[in-house]
Design a protein around this motif. Structure first.
Motif, PDB file in Angstrom:
ATOM      1  N   ASN A  80       0.789  -1.238   0.000  1.00 27.46           N
ATOM      2  CA  ASN A  80       0.000   0.000   0.000  1.00 27.46           C
ATOM      3  C   ASN A  80       0.822   1.289   0.000  1.00 27.46           C
ATOM      4  O   ASN A  80       0.248   2.376  -0.074  1.00 27.46           O
ATOM      5  CB  ASN A  80      -0.993   0.009   1.183  1.00 27.46           C
ATOM      6  CG  ASN A  80      -0.295   0.092   2.533  1.00 27.46           C
ATOM      7  OD1 ASN A  80       0.775  -0.467   2.729  1.00 27.46           O
ATOM      8  ND2 ASN A  80      -0.908   0.795   3.461  1.00 27.46           N
ATOM      9  N   VAL A  81       2.161   1.170   0.094  1.00 29.72           N
ATOM     10  CA  VAL A  81       2.978   2.399   0.089  1.00 29.72           C
ATOM     11  C   VAL A  81       4.144   2.245  -0.890  1.00 29.72           C
ATOM     12  O   VAL A  81       4.875   1.255  -0.846  1.00 29.72           O
ATOM     13  CB  VAL A  81       3.530   2.716   1.508  1.00 29.72           C
ATOM     14  CG1 VAL A  81       4.448   3.943   1.467  1.00 29.72           C
ATOM     15  CG2 VAL A  81       2.391   2.946   2.499  1.00 29.72           C
ATOM     16  N   LEU A  82       4.286   3.225  -1.757  1.00 27.96           N
ATOM     17  CA  LEU A  82       5.407   3.263  -2.706  1.00 27.96           C
ATOM     18  C   LEU A  82       6.250   4.504  -2.416  1.00 27.96           C
ATOM     19  O   LEU A  82       5.718   5.622  -2.373  1.00 27.96           O
ATOM     20  CB  LEU A  82       4.874   3.361  -4.143  1.00 27.96           C
ATOM     21  CG  LEU A  82       5.918   3.684  -5.227  1.00 27.96           C
ATOM     22  CD1 LEU A  82       6.882   2.524  -5.429  1.00 27.96           C
ATOM     23  CD2 LEU A  82       5.233   4.033  -6.550  1.00 27.96           C
ATOM     24  N   ILE A  83       7.538   4.301  -2.201  1.00 28.20           N
ATOM     25  CA  ILE A  83       8.451   5.443  -2.043  1.00 28.20           C
ATOM     26  C   ILE A  83       9.393   5.464  -3.249  1.00 28.20           C
ATOM     27  O   ILE A  83      10.196   4.550  -3.449  1.00 28.20           O
ATOM     28  CB  ILE A  83       9.272   5.348  -0.737  1.00 28.20           C
ATOM     29  CG1 ILE A  83       8.346   5.146   0.470  1.00 28.20           C
ATOM     30  CG2 ILE A  83      10.132   6.605  -0.557  1.00 28.20           C
ATOM     31  CD1 ILE A  83       9.055   5.101   1.822  1.00 28.20           C
ATOM     32  N   ALA A  84       9.271   6.511  -4.061  1.00 23.10           N
ATOM     33  CA  ALA A  84      10.087   6.638  -5.285  1.00 23.10           C
ATOM     34  C   ALA A  84      11.367   7.376  -4.913  1.00 23.10           C
ATOM     35  O   ALA A  84      11.479   8.592  -5.080  1.00 23.10           O
ATOM     36  CB  ALA A  84       9.306   7.382  -6.354  1.00 23.10           C
ATOM     37  N   MET A  85      12.331   6.621  -4.381  1.00 19.51           N
ATOM     38  CA  MET A  85      13.528   7.221  -3.772  1.00 19.51           C
ATOM     39  C   MET A  85      14.717   7.315  -4.720  1.00 19.51           C
ATOM     40  O   MET A  85      15.583   8.182  -4.561  1.00 19.51           O
ATOM     41  CB  MET A  85      13.909   6.359  -2.540  1.00 19.51           C
ATOM     42  CG  MET A  85      15.122   6.779  -1.776  1.00 19.51           C
ATOM     43  SD  MET A  85      14.984   8.390  -0.964  1.00 19.51           S
ATOM     44  CE  MET A  85      13.714   8.090   0.264  1.00 19.51           C
TER      45      MET A  85
END
Ligand SMILES: NC(=O)c1ccc[n+]([C@@H]2O[C@H](COP(=O)([O-])OP(=O)(O)OC[C@H]3O[C@@H](n4cnc5c(N)ncnc54)[C@H](OP(=O)(O)O)[C@@H]3O)[C@@H](O)[C@H]2O)c1
Length: 248
Positions: A80-85
């Motif tokens: 449920n969480v995407l971090i585009a790092m």
């Protein structure tokens, strides 16, 4: 966003800020998947942390993003969480012909990469409760660093993209959050982790996690150290901050 009970994908989590936030999310009671190109680091991170998994990703390659999407959503249908790092920062000189390759690689990684990730994951995330997409800009999105013109431009572009993305997803379950770190002690740009002018990574991660917890609806996460750049235009200090960053 809620800071516990999520399944979080950190795309660009093999080192630096991504790895430290992955550790913090893991410690706070989240399932975490880190992704990046360096297979050896992915294996080490997974071996060191029960509850963090590693997946290979080259964010400049759309097929690699699609493979990551299939693997992660099959193995973790609760994602449920995407971090585009993921990001690269390399100095360029416009009069040096070799710099064009750097500019193109920077755009492919820092701008096109997160856009491709969003396109791959957003249709899935809108079906999940309590979802979030976190993009990663920089203080340099607000006042550029002249030695890294394309880097600074990609971060300004991601800020702009994030604003529109948030609006387009406003009626969905997906919260869109921009992380805008200040200069932080990582090996980005090949520097050591002992730069006195940079914020210690540990302090950055602690302040970020505490802001995410205390301001669950915040559109932007701004640690104190980045506010000088973030609000330079509004406070009339843009020219001064820019001149400082230009080394004048
Ligand atoms: N440190 C700072 O001062 C600072 C300030 C503002 C914003 N930021 C941003 O914070 C983010 C993280 O940077 P960092 O400082 O933590 O530096 P870092 O330690 O070099 O981390 C960069 C991450 O991006 C990943 N990455 C780079 N190219 C990739 C690619 N083609 N495909 C997949 N992953 C890729 C790297 O993994 P692999 O090499 O394994 O692929 C690594 O995990 C970046 O977006 C950066 O612009 C950093």
């Amino acid at each position: 966003m809620k800071t516990t009970g999520n399944t979080v994908l950190v795309a660009g989590g093999t080192s630096g800020i991504g790895l430290e936030l992955a550790r913090r999310f893991h410690a706070a009671g989240n399932k975490v998947i880190v992704a990046g190109r360096r297979r050896r680091l992915l294996d080490e991170i997974a071996a060191e942390h029960d509850g963090i998994e590693g997946e290979v990703l080259d964010i400049t390659d759309d097929a690699s993003i699609r493979r990551l999407f299939e693997t992660v959503t099959t193995q973790h249908p609760e994602l449920n969480v995407l971090i585009a790092m993921a990001g690269v920062m390399v100095p360029e000189r416009v009069l040096d012909p070799g710099s064009l390759e750097v500019s193109e690689r920077t755009v492919g990684t820092n701008l096109l990469g997160p856009i491709r990730l969003v396109h791959a994951f957003a249709p899935f995330l809108v079906e999940q409760p309590n979802a979030a997409i976190l993009t990663v800009t920089s203080g340099l999105a607000y006042v550029p660093l002249p030695t890294t013109p394309t880097y600074s431009a990609t971060k300004a572009a991601i800020h702009s993209y994030t604003e529109s993305l948030r609006e387009q997803l406003r009626e969905t379950s997906v919260q869109v959050i921009e992380l805008a770190p200040p200069l932080t002690r990582t090996t980005l740009m090949g520097s050591g982790t002992d730069n006195e002018r940079a914020m210690p990574l540990d302090e950055f991660a602690s302040e970020t996690m505490s802001l995410l917890e205390s301001q669950p609806d915040a559109p932007q996460i701004l640690v104190e150290r980045v506010k000088r750049q973030r609000f330079a235009e509004a406070t009339g200090t843009y020219d001064e901050v820019f001149a400082m960053q230009a080394g004048r």
